[in-house]
Enzyme design. Structure first.
Site, PDB file in Angstrom:
ATOM      1  N   CYS A  75      77.736  55.914  -1.103  1.00 33.10           N
ATOM      2  CA  CYS A  75      78.792  56.877  -0.814  1.00 33.10           C
ATOM      3  C   CYS A  75      78.895  57.010   0.714  1.00 33.10           C
ATOM      4  O   CYS A  75      77.949  57.480   1.354  1.00 33.10           O
ATOM      5  CB  CYS A  75      78.445  58.215  -1.461  1.00 33.10           C
ATOM      6  N   CYS A 199      87.474  59.180   0.276  1.00 25.73           N
ATOM      7  CA  CYS A 199      86.344  58.374  -0.190  1.00 25.73           C
ATOM      8  C   CYS A 199      85.972  57.417   0.942  1.00 25.73           C
ATOM      9  O   CYS A 199      86.780  56.554   1.322  1.00 25.73           O
ATOM     10  CB  CYS A 199      86.730  57.603  -1.444  1.00 25.73           C
TER      11      CYS A 199
HETATM   12  N1  LIG Z   1      82.214  57.318  -6.721  1.00 27.21           N
HETATM   13  C1  LIG Z   1      81.741  56.163  -6.028  1.00 27.21           C
HETATM   14  C2  LIG Z   1      80.612  56.436  -5.086  1.00 27.21           C
HETATM   15  C3  LIG Z   1      80.973  57.473  -4.098  1.00 27.21           C
HETATM   16  C4  LIG Z   1      81.989  57.021  -3.083  1.00 27.21           C
HETATM   17  C5  LIG Z   1      82.126  58.069  -2.046  1.00 27.21           C
HETATM   18  N2  LIG Z   1      82.851  59.237  -2.349  1.00 27.21           N
HETATM   19  C6  LIG Z   1      82.376  57.564  -0.664  1.00 27.21           C
HETATM   20  O1  LIG Z   1      82.685  58.379   0.226  1.00 27.21           O
HETATM   21  O2  LIG Z   1      82.175  56.376  -0.405  1.00 27.21           O
HETATM   22  C7  LIG Z   1      81.258  55.108  -7.009  1.00 27.21           C
HETATM   23  O3  LIG Z   1      80.639  55.418  -8.041  1.00 27.21           O
HETATM   24  O4  LIG Z   1      81.460  53.921  -6.711  1.00 27.21           O
END
Ligand SMILES: N[C@@H](CCC[C@H](N)C(=O)O)C(=O)O
Length: 261
Positions: A75, A199
């Site tokens: 993340c 994200c």
């Molecule tokens: N939900 C994603 C992992 C988290 C990504 C995150 N919010 C970021 O900032 O990179 C997954 O399960 O791939």
């Protein structure tokens, strides 16, 4: 009942519960409890939860769970928030080195709430008609659109995340529009199973696909629903990138205590 002391952080609106687990005091936490703590009605509310763990070889180790309670891949915004938290707890001198599920990361603090996070190099990008697919620590499908505000991110993103190719392992889905001198990105996140405000690994994936043909250094400003980020990187080959930095704000929202069953 077990009591936990938690810190709530956000990085461009991607929000996280963080716990200081350097003494292993929260090792009893289960996936169900993580899911309850992240619940926006019955818990603290967050897109994910992170533990600041002790490491023999690094300043700290990062353990990341999605809001569904499952441990997941990297993340980016979480890494920036955890670095800001470690800095607040007196770890490092503004330059931090930590280990996460996808390997080593460096983070540099610019003040107390701006974090530059070094991401893993990317050696392959799948490019199909109207889409890109790449892994920046987490898997990302990237689709360019003309009007990102008009996209039904929940339904269209969910349709791709659960299609025949991705249903089993899941993917995050990013919708991208050229915006001013950079891009605007909206993301459907796996494990949250909804659109989030930002994200970090998704923004990174989108910025890499935005680079031109020339193998050189790029700086891409990225707008998200939750604020502005910047991605810096070097394009080293037709589909390879190195020296990738995700840069932006990461701030403490509040801290508190909560009992969990
Ligand atoms: N939900 C994603 C992992 C988290 C990504 C995150 N919010 C970021 O900032 O990179 C997954 O399960 O791939």
């Amino acid at each position: 009942m077990n009591s936990i002391h938690f810190y709530k952080y956000q990085g461009t609106g991607n929000d996280f519960v963080i716990m200081d687990n350097r003494e292993g005091q929260y090792n009893w936490l289960t996936d169900e409890q993580v899911n309850e703590l992240c619940d926006r009605r019955f818990g603290i509310g967050a897109d994910g939860l992170m533990l600041l763990n002790k490491s023999e070889d690094y300043d700290f180790a990062m353990k990341y769970y999605n809001a569904d309670g499952r441990e997941s891949s990297m993340c980016g915004n979480g890494g920036r928030c955890l670095a800001a938290f470690a800095h607040k707890m007196g770890v490092g001198d503004g330059n931090l080195y930590f280990i996460a599920v996808d390997g080593e990361h460096a983070a540099t603090m610019d003040g107390d709430s701006w974090v530059n996070l070094k991401m893993q190099q990317v050696d392959f990008v799948e490019h199909g008609p109207l889409y890109y697919y790449l892994n920046t620590g987490s898997p990302h499908f990237v689709k360019y659109v003309e009007d990102v505000q008009a996209v039904d991110v929940f339904n269209e993103g969910r349709g791709i995340r659960y299609n025949d190719r991705f249903a089993a392992d899941g993917t995050n889905v990013n919708f991208v529009q050229h915006f001013e001198n950079g891009i605007f990105v909206r993301t459907y996140e796996r494990g949250v199973e909804d659109e989030t405000y930002s994200c970090g690994t998704g923004v990174t994936a989108a910025a890499l696909t935005f680079a031109g043909q020339e193998e050189k250094e790029y700086v891409v400003p990225v707008q998200t629903l939750g604020g502005q980020l910047e991605v810096r990187f070097t394009k080293t080959g037709e589909r390879s990138f190195d020296n990738i930095w995700l840069c932006g704000p990461a701030t403490l929202v509040f801290e508190g205590d909560i009992n969990v069953k």
